[in-house]
Design an enzyme around this catalytic site. Sequence first.
Site, PDB file in Angstrom:
ATOM      1  N   GLU A 153      41.357  35.043  43.454  1.00 29.81           N
ATOM      2  CA  GLU A 153      41.158  34.820  42.011  1.00 29.81           C
ATOM      3  C   GLU A 153      42.107  33.738  41.502  1.00 29.81           C
ATOM      4  O   GLU A 153      41.697  32.859  40.724  1.00 29.81           O
ATOM      5  CB  GLU A 153      41.360  36.132  41.234  1.00 29.81           C
ATOM      6  CG  GLU A 153      41.054  35.982  39.743  1.00 29.81           C
ATOM      7  CD  GLU A 153      40.968  37.312  39.004  1.00 29.81           C
ATOM      8  OE1 GLU A 153      41.375  38.350  39.572  1.00 29.81           O
ATOM      9  OE2 GLU A 153      40.488  37.303  37.848  1.00 29.81           O
TER      10      GLU A 153
ATOM     11  N   LYS B 188      44.526  46.353  34.735  1.00 28.68           N
ATOM     12  CA  LYS B 188      44.264  47.451  35.687  1.00 28.68           C
ATOM     13  C   LYS B 188      45.562  48.106  36.129  1.00 28.68           C
ATOM     14  O   LYS B 188      45.557  49.253  36.563  1.00 28.68           O
ATOM     15  CB  LYS B 188      43.508  46.925  36.908  1.00 28.68           C
ATOM     16  CG  LYS B 188      42.045  46.584  36.639  1.00 28.68           C
ATOM     17  CD  LYS B 188      41.316  46.204  37.927  1.00 28.68           C
ATOM     18  CE  LYS B 188      39.836  45.908  37.677  1.00 28.68           C
ATOM     19  NZ  LYS B 188      39.615  44.619  37.002  1.00 28.68           N
TER      20      LYS B 188
ATOM     21  N   HIS C 130      41.553  50.808  37.883  1.00 26.81           N
ATOM     22  CA  HIS C 130      40.281  50.092  38.053  1.00 26.81           C
ATOM     23  C   HIS C 130      39.158  51.044  37.655  1.00 26.81           C
ATOM     24  O   HIS C 130      38.853  51.990  38.368  1.00 26.81           O
ATOM     25  CB  HIS C 130      40.142  49.642  39.500  1.00 26.81           C
ATOM     26  CG  HIS C 130      39.003  48.689  39.726  1.00 26.81           C
ATOM     27  ND1 HIS C 130      37.910  48.602  38.881  1.00 26.81           N
ATOM     28  CD2 HIS C 130      38.793  47.767  40.702  1.00 26.81           C
ATOM     29  CE1 HIS C 130      37.077  47.679  39.337  1.00 26.81           C
ATOM     30  NE2 HIS C 130      37.585  47.158  40.437  1.00 26.81           N
TER      31      HIS C 130
ATOM     32  N   HIS D 171      40.290  39.818  36.885  1.00 30.40           N
ATOM     33  CA  HIS D 171      39.768  40.967  37.617  1.00 30.40           C
ATOM     34  C   HIS D 171      40.965  41.702  38.226  1.00 30.40           C
ATOM     35  O   HIS D 171      41.062  42.912  38.124  1.00 30.40           O
ATOM     36  CB  HIS D 171      38.741  40.524  38.664  1.00 30.40           C
ATOM     37  CG  HIS D 171      37.983  41.661  39.248  1.00 30.40           C
ATOM     38  ND1 HIS D 171      37.304  42.573  38.469  1.00 30.40           N
ATOM     39  CD2 HIS D 171      37.818  42.073  40.532  1.00 30.40           C
ATOM     40  CE1 HIS D 171      36.740  43.483  39.255  1.00 30.40           C
ATOM     41  NE2 HIS D 171      37.044  43.212  40.507  1.00 30.40           N
TER      42      HIS D 171
ATOM     43  N   CYS E  58      31.709  46.741  40.438  1.00 31.24           N
ATOM     44  CA  CYS E  58      32.856  46.552  39.550  1.00 31.24           C
ATOM     45  C   CYS E  58      32.607  45.525  38.450  1.00 31.24           C
ATOM     46  O   CYS E  58      33.465  45.305  37.606  1.00 31.24           O
ATOM     47  CB  CYS E  58      34.070  46.147  40.367  1.00 31.24           C
ATOM     48  SG  CYS E  58      34.369  47.283  41.719  1.00 31.24           S
TER      49      CYS E  58
ATOM     50  N   PHE F 275      32.242  43.861  44.340  1.00 34.45           N
ATOM     51  CA  PHE F 275      31.790  44.001  45.717  1.00 34.45           C
ATOM     52  C   PHE F 275      30.346  43.501  45.797  1.00 34.45           C
ATOM     53  O   PHE F 275      29.543  43.716  44.885  1.00 34.45           O
ATOM     54  CB  PHE F 275      31.799  45.482  46.131  1.00 34.45           C
ATOM     55  CG  PHE F 275      33.124  45.969  46.651  1.00 34.45           C
ATOM     56  CD1 PHE F 275      34.205  45.128  46.809  1.00 34.45           C
ATOM     57  CD2 PHE F 275      33.271  47.301  47.007  1.00 34.45           C
ATOM     58  CE1 PHE F 275      35.412  45.604  47.305  1.00 34.45           C
ATOM     59  CE2 PHE F 275      34.466  47.779  47.503  1.00 34.45           C
ATOM     60  CZ  PHE F 275      35.542  46.927  47.651  1.00 34.45           C
TER      61      PHE F 275
END
Lengths: 402, 85
Positions: free
Chosen positions: A305, A326, A331, A294, A162, A390
């Site tokens: 975050e 997002k 995403h 993110h 990502c 990830f």
Amino acid sequence: MKRVVITGAGTVNALGLSVPETLAAMREGVCGIRPLAFRDVERLSIRIGAQVQGFDADARYTRGELALYDPFTQFTLSAAREAIAQSGLTFAGDLADRAGVVLGTAGGGISTGDDSYRAVYAEGKNRVHPFVVPKLMNSAAASHVSMTWNLRGPSFTVSTACASSNHAMGQAFSMIRSGMAPVMITGGAESMLCFGGVKAWEGLRVMSADACRPFSANRNGMVQGEGAGVFVFEDYDYAKARGAEILCEVVGFAMTSDASDIVMPSQDGAARAMRGALADAGIDREDVGYINAHGTGTAANDRVECAAVTEVFGDHAKDLLISSTKSMHGHIIGGTGAVELLACIMALRDGVVAPTIGYEAPDPDCALDVVPNVARDARPEVALSNAFAFGGMNAVLALRRA
Amino acid sequence: MNTQDQVIAILAEQAMVAPADVTPDSTLEGLGIDSMGAVEVIFAIEETFDIAVPFNANTPSEAGFDISKVSSIVAGVERLRAEQG
């Protein structure tokens, strides 16, 4: 070191087939998430996503091109066309020899693989189309951009889940800064919205079945999108000399690794990446007015975050704006940082901060100004764009108003 | 459609010309079909006739299947159909 500016932007995503359409949708808080429409969707438990709408591939490309272009390449080439047209650049001679392409994608030609597996395993066929390999390879989109615009310098593809497009744009930034290339076409793309792509994600149990609500107390997971974002990164002196319009400046970049877990995020890794980008740019944390988060809408990401932002920015964390787009375009996995960079450009150039839509209830673990549901007029001097992948691979870009 | 008509239809489709413009003497090169196009033609022939065509792009002349022109492709298809049918 050379300064680096952005002189062109292009996109295809669920909010629009161009940058103006996408920014208009972000300003209005439009949600691009809809019921998924593709073969075998009825066998999925997750049936929503932010699919690109109205993209007529047959009108954009010839049949021969389509035999070689997976959707992630189709999206990339359309976005690149818009970005390069805006920059006004044409590539010939020495510029062509030195300019290149660095793009991010996590999965490459997922639907090409999916269709081929279906043919040989489910339908019992013993042959697949001869161009499966050049169509699905992760570097196909970068190759076709280089071929279409005669970019003959350094070109490659970055894959860090990502964070792929942020890592890619960080490479483009570093290459121009160091003098390796005067111009780089950069960004990323993803097209995982097919049966096999979503089926794989279902297994992780991190997807929402109804909506993407980043930072909201009732958030229940991520929603996948698809599309591409492509930019022209250019040496400031080169852009100035030719009188190009500058959308914003790229001033810093940092990447860190959590070195801890293959899926769970780390506050320390995220904080070090943001701090690193500020240090690389040589800017004070108080100068940052906007962070494109993110913000996946998972329980873990948004909590971690926000804690990392609070750790890095201290009291200023309450003053800056942070939003997750997002919630609107989904995403976009390996392409998400590229599409999200558009929200940073809008904030810096147009003075409009895109909202976090779908926000319904405050979460004490996310007690920052997340620009809930409605866009905000603001004049940030510096914006950060976060990507935390990830596997703990983090990449943060810092941008400044032109 | 007989075998020749079917082969001509495949080549015309690949070359994006009318079938009437393809004759038994037409060559792939003359039709503007490059090596990538030739691989697609072989794929289409295999699908249409349900045969396996022995062809390696590294050694096209050793394949035992001459794809240089329409008449040789037709002869190759008819031989493979007899062998594999």
